[in-house]
Design a protein around this motif. Sequence first.
Motif, PDB file in Angstrom:
ATOM      1  N   ARG A 221      31.584  49.260  29.787  1.00  0.00           N
ATOM      2  CA  ARG A 221      30.851  48.633  30.886  1.00  0.00           C
ATOM      3  C   ARG A 221      31.748  47.661  31.640  1.00  0.00           C
ATOM      4  NH1 ARG A 221      24.957  45.571  30.426  1.00  0.00           N
ATOM      5  NH2 ARG A 221      24.808  44.952  32.626  1.00  0.00           N
ATOM      6  N   ALA A 222      32.552  46.882  30.915  1.00  0.00           N
ATOM      7  CA  ALA A 222      33.464  45.943  31.565  1.00  0.00           C
ATOM      8  C   ALA A 222      34.497  46.679  32.399  1.00  0.00           C
ATOM      9  CB  ALA A 222      34.148  45.069  30.514  1.00  0.00           C
ATOM     10  N   VAL A 223      35.022  47.786  31.874  1.00  0.00           N
ATOM     11  CA  VAL A 223      36.004  48.573  32.626  1.00  0.00           C
ATOM     12  C   VAL A 223      35.371  49.169  33.872  1.00  0.00           C
ATOM     13  CG1 VAL A 223      37.439  50.641  32.555  1.00  0.00           C
ATOM     14  CG2 VAL A 223      37.432  49.080  30.622  1.00  0.00           C
ATOM     15  N   SER A 224      34.136  49.647  33.746  1.00  0.00           N
ATOM     16  CA  SER A 224      33.452  50.235  34.899  1.00  0.00           C
ATOM     17  C   SER A 224      33.290  49.203  36.011  1.00  0.00           C
ATOM     18  CB  SER A 224      32.083  50.763  34.472  1.00  0.00           C
ATOM     19  OG  SER A 224      31.366  51.265  35.578  1.00  0.00           O
ATOM     20  N   ARG A 225      32.891  47.990  35.657  1.00  0.00           N
ATOM     21  CA  ARG A 225      32.740  46.941  36.671  1.00  0.00           C
ATOM     22  C   ARG A 225      34.085  46.610  37.311  1.00  0.00           C
ATOM     23  NH1 ARG A 225      33.661  41.758  37.710  1.00  0.00           N
ATOM     24  NH2 ARG A 225      32.059  40.549  38.814  1.00  0.00           N
ATOM     25  N   GLU A 226      35.100  46.428  36.480  1.00  0.00           N
ATOM     26  CA  GLU A 226      36.413  46.074  36.993  1.00  0.00           C
ATOM     27  C   GLU A 226      36.973  47.160  37.900  1.00  0.00           C
ATOM     28  OE1 GLU A 226      40.797  44.684  35.224  1.00  0.00           O
ATOM     29  OE2 GLU A 226      39.140  45.166  33.878  1.00  0.00           O
TER      30      GLU A 226
ATOM     31  N   GLY B 238      40.310  35.210  41.332  1.00  0.00           N
ATOM     32  CA  GLY B 238      39.377  34.354  42.054  1.00  0.00           C
ATOM     33  C   GLY B 238      37.938  34.702  41.700  1.00  0.00           C
ATOM     34  N   PRO B 239      37.067  34.792  42.693  1.00  0.00           N
ATOM     35  CA  PRO B 239      35.660  35.138  42.406  1.00  0.00           C
ATOM     36  C   PRO B 239      35.466  36.591  42.001  1.00  0.00           C
ATOM     37  CG  PRO B 239      36.034  34.977  44.773  1.00  0.00           C
ATOM     38  CD  PRO B 239      37.300  34.488  44.116  1.00  0.00           C
ATOM     39  N   PHE B 240      36.513  37.389  42.068  1.00  0.00           N
ATOM     40  CA  PHE B 240      36.429  38.803  41.704  1.00  0.00           C
ATOM     41  C   PHE B 240      36.990  39.077  40.300  1.00  0.00           C
ATOM     42  CE2 PHE B 240      36.795  38.517  46.317  1.00  0.00           C
ATOM     43  CZ  PHE B 240      35.719  39.280  46.744  1.00  0.00           C
ATOM     44  N   MET B 241      37.161  38.040  39.501  1.00  0.00           N
ATOM     45  CA  MET B 241      37.718  38.213  38.158  1.00  0.00           C
ATOM     46  C   MET B 241      36.779  39.042  37.292  1.00  0.00           C
ATOM     47  SD  MET B 241      39.527  34.595  37.169  1.00  0.00           S
ATOM     48  CE  MET B 241      40.053  35.292  35.589  1.00  0.00           C
ATOM     49  N   PRO B 242      37.322  39.745  36.279  1.00  0.00           N
ATOM     50  CA  PRO B 242      36.475  40.539  35.381  1.00  0.00           C
ATOM     51  C   PRO B 242      35.424  39.670  34.689  1.00  0.00           C
ATOM     52  CG  PRO B 242      38.783  41.087  35.076  1.00  0.00           C
ATOM     53  CD  PRO B 242      38.753  39.891  35.968  1.00  0.00           C
ATOM     54  N   ASP B 243      34.277  40.254  34.470  1.00  0.00           N
ATOM     55  CA  ASP B 243      33.168  39.543  33.838  1.00  0.00           C
ATOM     56  C   ASP B 243      33.290  39.659  32.322  1.00  0.00           C
ATOM     57  OD1 ASP B 243      30.857  38.273  33.245  1.00  0.00           O
ATOM     58  OD2 ASP B 243      29.510  39.851  33.963  1.00  0.00           O
ATOM     59  N   ALA B 244      33.334  38.514  31.657  1.00  0.00           N
ATOM     60  CA  ALA B 244      33.425  38.501  30.194  1.00  0.00           C
ATOM     61  C   ALA B 244      32.170  37.895  29.576  1.00  0.00           C
ATOM     62  CB  ALA B 244      34.659  37.715  29.751  1.00  0.00           C
ATOM     63  N   SER B 245      31.042  37.961  30.288  1.00  0.00           N
ATOM     64  CA  SER B 245      29.818  37.339  29.784  1.00  0.00           C
ATOM     65  C   SER B 245      29.207  38.123  28.622  1.00  0.00           C
ATOM     66  CB  SER B 245      28.795  37.207  30.922  1.00  0.00           C
ATOM     67  OG  SER B 245      28.480  38.487  31.464  1.00  0.00           O
ATOM     68  N   LEU B 246      29.381  39.443  28.625  1.00  0.00           N
ATOM     69  CA  LEU B 246      28.818  40.240  27.537  1.00  0.00           C
ATOM     70  C   LEU B 246      29.648  40.139  26.274  1.00  0.00           C
ATOM     71  CD1 LEU B 246      27.754  43.467  29.468  1.00  0.00           C
ATOM     72  CD2 LEU B 246      26.307  41.578  28.716  1.00  0.00           C
TER      73      LEU B 246
ATOM     74  N   GLY C  29      35.914  41.326  26.762  1.00  0.00           N
ATOM     75  CA  GLY C  29      35.739  42.133  27.959  1.00  0.00           C
ATOM     76  C   GLY C  29      36.154  43.581  27.769  1.00  0.00           C
ATOM     77  N   ALA C  30      37.013  44.070  28.665  1.00  0.00           N
ATOM     78  CA  ALA C  30      37.462  45.458  28.603  1.00  0.00           C
ATOM     79  C   ALA C  30      38.339  45.739  27.398  1.00  0.00           C
ATOM     80  CB  ALA C  30      38.216  45.816  29.890  1.00  0.00           C
ATOM     81  N   GLU C  31      38.829  44.707  26.727  1.00  0.00           N
ATOM     82  CA  GLU C  31      39.700  44.886  25.557  1.00  0.00           C
ATOM     83  C   GLU C  31      38.927  44.805  24.244  1.00  0.00           C
ATOM     84  OE1 GLU C  31      40.715  42.854  28.284  1.00  0.00           O
ATOM     85  OE2 GLU C  31      41.694  44.729  28.888  1.00  0.00           O
ATOM     86  N   GLU C  32      37.611  44.885  24.306  1.00  0.00           N
ATOM     87  CA  GLU C  32      36.783  44.843  23.110  1.00  0.00           C
ATOM     88  C   GLU C  32      37.177  45.967  22.145  1.00  0.00           C
ATOM     89  OE1 GLU C  32      33.751  43.748  20.483  1.00  0.00           O
ATOM     90  OE2 GLU C  32      34.400  42.725  22.309  1.00  0.00           O
TER      91      GLU C  32
ATOM     92  N   LEU D  42      31.515  36.524  41.389  1.00  0.00           N
ATOM     93  CA  LEU D  42      30.566  37.398  42.062  1.00  0.00           C
ATOM     94  C   LEU D  42      30.050  38.478  41.127  1.00  0.00           C
ATOM     95  CD1 LEU D  42      32.365  37.894  45.502  1.00  0.00           C
ATOM     96  CD2 LEU D  42      30.472  36.348  44.991  1.00  0.00           C
ATOM     97  N   THR D  43      28.818  38.862  41.329  1.00  0.00           N
ATOM     98  CA  THR D  43      28.280  40.012  40.617  1.00  0.00           C
ATOM     99  C   THR D  43      28.914  41.292  41.152  1.00  0.00           C
ATOM    100  OG1 THR D  43      26.450  40.307  42.169  1.00  0.00           O
ATOM    101  CG2 THR D  43      26.092  38.805  40.301  1.00  0.00           C
ATOM    102  N   LEU D  44      28.725  42.392  40.432  1.00  0.00           N
ATOM    103  CA  LEU D  44      29.301  43.667  40.875  1.00  0.00           C
ATOM    104  C   LEU D  44      28.797  44.038  42.259  1.00  0.00           C
ATOM    105  CD1 LEU D  44      30.840  46.313  40.461  1.00  0.00           C
ATOM    106  CD2 LEU D  44      28.864  47.183  39.202  1.00  0.00           C
ATOM    107  N   HIS D  45      27.498  43.921  42.474  1.00  0.00           N
ATOM    108  CA  HIS D  45      26.924  44.294  43.771  1.00  0.00           C
ATOM    109  C   HIS D  45      27.491  43.421  44.879  1.00  0.00           C
ATOM    110  CE1 HIS D  45      23.952  45.638  46.715  1.00  0.00           C
ATOM    111  NE2 HIS D  45      23.717  44.361  46.989  1.00  0.00           N
TER     112      HIS D  45
END
Length: 280
Positions: free
Chosen positions: A106-111, A162-170, A174-177, A243-246
């Motif tokens: 999911r993290a990779v998909s968003r990124e 910046g505001p487009f950094m990968p989301d690590a909230s989950l 993140g993508a390296e889970e 920023l959110t993905l959308h």
Amino acid sequence: MDILIAIGLACVMASGLSLLIARAITGVNIWSAPSVRHFPRSIDGWTALVCIVLVILAFAVLPWPLHPAGDQSWVGHPVLIGGLVEGAFLVPAFAGLLASSPLAARAVSRETQVNSAGRLALWVASGSLLWGDVGWTGLEVLGRIVLFVAGAVAVSAAAGLGPFMPDASLSPSGAEEGLDAHERWLAYTARHMRASLALALFVVGVVPGAEVVQPGIASVIAIALFVVLIVGLRRARRTLPRLTLHAAVRWCLWRVLPVALIAIVYLELVARGQGSGVRG
């Protein structure tokens, strides 16, 4: 020999810029590898290595001022640059989408979606300046300024900064889970090198060419632009919400991209008008 020198300089530039981005913007330590090292055991590790190689090759073919092989046809070739840049971003994304961890996928998909939207706008802005035969007359400079502003926003999304950094909230990883320490370090290094490549693509597009300034002066301008970008992205990370993905994709495709396209249409009309004036 020129090729070897270009690749050597590309290694230094890509590594140095990625370390600076990690240190100043993201706060991730990629300076030293984990004490326990091994050959990659997963597709994520191997694709990270492929990404690093592609980034270095892309740096080598970008038309930098004072390029040691600047008179060669492969320097600045749009197809070669496009293939290397897109390969550097898409190869790790393909491996990440196959990750066994759903959080990592999911993290990779968003990124991937954010980076791709940013790269699309960045290609329009920087590609027009690199290969669009845009001059430096008064009217054309106005179009260049608009493309510069559009590219400055797009490059932050393409680089994932910046505001487009990968989301690590989950998940903090993140993508390296699910990766071990060494492969996680490889993935972090590849991510920061991709970010440095996005910044480099923007900078070489906006730096004046040899027909305007001396290559030495252009090099100084390029370094100054890198400093301004890094300082600006560092401040943006601290002051702007992620920023959110959308929202991130909407910013790139519905705000930045149309502005860049309008600038291209304007420059095309200006070029036609100047051509008609010359013929008249």
